[in-house]
Design a protein around this motif. Sequence first.
Motif, short mmCIF file in Angstrom:
data_model
loop_
_atom_site.label_atom_id
_atom_site.label_comp_id
_atom_site.label_asym_id
_atom_site.label_seq_id
_atom_site.Cartn_x
_atom_site.Cartn_y
_atom_site.Cartn_z
N LEU A 1 -21.18 -83.78 105.56
CA LEU A 1 -21.97 -84.49 106.55
C LEU A 1 -21.15 -85.69 107.02
O LEU A 1 -20.62 -86.43 106.19
CB LEU A 1 -23.30 -84.97 105.95
CG LEU A 1 -24.24 -83.90 105.42
CD1 LEU A 1 -25.50 -84.56 104.83
CD2 LEU A 1 -24.61 -82.91 106.50
N TYR A 2 -21.05 -85.87 108.32
CA TYR A 2 -20.26 -86.96 108.89
C TYR A 2 -21.20 -87.99 109.52
O TYR A 2 -22.03 -87.64 110.35
CB TYR A 2 -19.33 -86.42 109.99
CG TYR A 2 -18.22 -85.54 109.48
CD1 TYR A 2 -16.96 -86.05 109.24
CD2 TYR A 2 -18.44 -84.19 109.25
CE1 TYR A 2 -15.92 -85.23 108.80
CE2 TYR A 2 -17.41 -83.36 108.80
CZ TYR A 2 -16.16 -83.89 108.58
OH TYR A 2 -15.14 -83.08 108.15
N TYR A 3 -21.04 -89.26 109.13
CA TYR A 3 -21.84 -90.36 109.66
C TYR A 3 -20.93 -91.37 110.33
O TYR A 3 -19.95 -91.84 109.74
CB TYR A 3 -22.63 -91.04 108.53
CG TYR A 3 -23.68 -90.13 107.94
CD1 TYR A 3 -24.94 -90.03 108.52
CD2 TYR A 3 -23.41 -89.37 106.81
CE1 TYR A 3 -25.90 -89.20 107.99
CE2 TYR A 3 -24.37 -88.53 106.27
CZ TYR A 3 -25.61 -88.45 106.87
OH TYR A 3 -26.57 -87.61 106.35
N ARG A 4 -21.28 -91.75 111.56
CA ARG A 4 -20.47 -92.71 112.32
C ARG A 4 -20.47 -94.07 111.62
O ARG A 4 -21.52 -94.64 111.35
CB ARG A 4 -21.02 -92.86 113.73
CG ARG A 4 -20.16 -93.78 114.58
CD ARG A 4 -20.66 -93.88 115.99
NE ARG A 4 -19.82 -94.82 116.70
CZ ARG A 4 -19.32 -94.61 117.89
NH1 ARG A 4 -19.59 -93.50 118.53
NH2 ARG A 4 -18.56 -95.50 118.46
N THR A 5 -19.25 -94.58 111.36
CA THR A 5 -19.12 -95.88 110.68
C THR A 5 -18.14 -96.83 111.36
O THR A 5 -18.07 -98.00 110.98
CB THR A 5 -18.66 -95.67 109.22
OG1 THR A 5 -17.46 -94.90 109.22
CG2 THR A 5 -19.73 -94.99 108.39
N CYS B 1 -16.16 -91.26 112.02
CA CYS B 1 -17.21 -91.04 111.01
C CYS B 1 -16.63 -91.07 109.61
O CYS B 1 -15.45 -90.82 109.40
CB CYS B 1 -17.87 -89.68 111.22
SG CYS B 1 -18.72 -89.50 112.80
N THR B 2 -17.51 -91.34 108.64
CA THR B 2 -17.17 -91.21 107.23
C THR B 2 -17.83 -89.94 106.73
O THR B 2 -19.04 -89.76 106.87
CB THR B 2 -17.68 -92.41 106.42
OG1 THR B 2 -17.01 -93.59 106.89
CG2 THR B 2 -17.39 -92.24 104.92
N PRO B 3 -17.04 -89.03 106.15
CA PRO B 3 -17.60 -87.79 105.65
C PRO B 3 -18.18 -87.96 104.24
O PRO B 3 -17.63 -88.68 103.41
CB PRO B 3 -16.39 -86.85 105.61
CG PRO B 3 -15.22 -87.75 105.45
CD PRO B 3 -15.58 -89.05 106.12
N VAL B 4 -19.31 -87.29 103.99
CA VAL B 4 -19.90 -87.20 102.65
C VAL B 4 -19.79 -85.74 102.26
O VAL B 4 -20.28 -84.86 102.96
CB VAL B 4 -21.37 -87.66 102.63
CG1 VAL B 4 -21.95 -87.56 101.22
CG2 VAL B 4 -21.49 -89.09 103.15
#
Length: 125
Positions: free
Chosen positions: A85-89, A103-106
Amino acid sequence: MKKTILAATLAAMAITSLSGCVVKVGGDGGWDADHLSSWEKQQERNRKNLAQISLGMTVDQVRVIMGTADFNEVYQKDQGVVQVLYYRTHRLHGDGVTEKEECTPVVFRDGAVTGWGETAVNLAI
């Protein structure tokens, strides 16, 4: 008396003609969140929320904390399922489009967090 009125008038004119810029800094040393754009607020929120993620959490637990991911990848590897899951950071381009590089991937293996960040992705692939 005329000198007093004149002095008061000049002082009032000087005060009202002054202009300036005030920058409010939040208590944590960052910019005041009231003045951030929506994407800046989202990035800040995602960075803060990432600090609440821990190894072993489920996909559902992460989604409760982080919300909907900007990108979602799932694939089979070595008899297990890997999900990222990629979240914009952070912002790299001012084009108004979110890219994976922003993004930072989890990373999840069989539904559990194994890490986050580029190193975790590189280890998972």
